[in-house]
Design a protein around this motif. Structure first.
Motif: not given
Length: 234
Positions: A21-28
């Motif tokens: 579910a988080l895969r498409d998020e962009v986390f720095d």
């Protein structure tokens, strides 16, 4: 008839679904923090997805004098531990001078003992200015998670994301003001309890926690994910 079929096979399954579910998020440059013990298998899968460092976040209640079940607040672990006090309870109880400081020192000793047991005394990862993904196996009342989020906020994280597989809709909604983003996979009604929605909800053992943390520590160095700058709450 109420449908109470489990949603997740076990915590590792829930972690994989949360990671997806988080895969498409962009986390720095994210850090994944697990609330032990049950949050560790879930968080391990999220950390694997993002090749991010995995650490524990201990939250210890600060009990009232002679009534330890009544919480004055909580001590939130970290490189810069934070004390989160509930002012309404503090005013009601009016603890004697020095009591909170004494309890904080006592709980710090307990955190150090647990960190030694699980991590061999490895110091907590610094979170100031970093993207932090706080993970647990679910929320019920949300008290521990709320204290953890407020402690992390006080510690100066750059972006704060809460990820849980399951929780009651009203509690999940109330937590959205405490983080930049809240991801909860399921909010079944009626809720009853976190464990009801897992086929296997046996207690996570100390051995499993140690093993998963060792696996995460032995993984390759985390890769950078995206160039989006850290977001801040208004």
């Amino acid at each position: 008839m109420i449908n109470r079929d489990p949603i997740f096979a076990d915590r590792r399954d829930a972690g994989r679904k949360l990671a997806q579910a988080l895969r498409d998020e962009v986390f720095d440059d994210p850090i994944v923090l697990a609330l032990p013990r049950g949050g560790v298998p879930v968080a391990f899968e999220v950390a694997e997805e993002f090749a991010a460092p995995l650490d524990l976040l201990f939250v210890r209640k600060i009990g009232a004098p002679h009534h330890p079940e009544l919480g004055l607040g909580a001590l939130v672990d970290g490189a810069d531990p934070q004390v989160v006090l509930t002012q309404s309870v503090m005013q009601m109880v009016s603890p004697p001078p020095g009591y909170v400081d004494q309890e904080v020192r006592r709980q710090l000793q307990e955190i150090d003992r647990r960190r030694q047991a699980y991590l061999g005394g490895r110091q907590a990862l610094p979170v100031r200015g970093r993207t932090v993904l706080l993970i647990d196996d679910g929320v019920a009342t949300g008290g521990t998670v709320r204290a953890a989020l407020r402690g992390l906020e006080s510690a100066g994280v750059g972006r704060l994301v809460l990820g849980v597989p399951v929780g009651p809709a009203d509690v999940v909604a109330s937590l959205k003001s405490e983080a930049d983003q809240v991801v909860c996979l399921a909010t079944p009604e009626p809720f009853y309890a976190v464990g009801l929605w897992y086929r296997d909800f046996d207690q996570t053992s100390d051995e499993e926690v140690v093993d998963l943390l060792a696996q995460a520590a032995g993984r390759r160095e985390p890769r950078g994910l995206g160039q989006r700058p850290a977001e801040h709450r208004p």
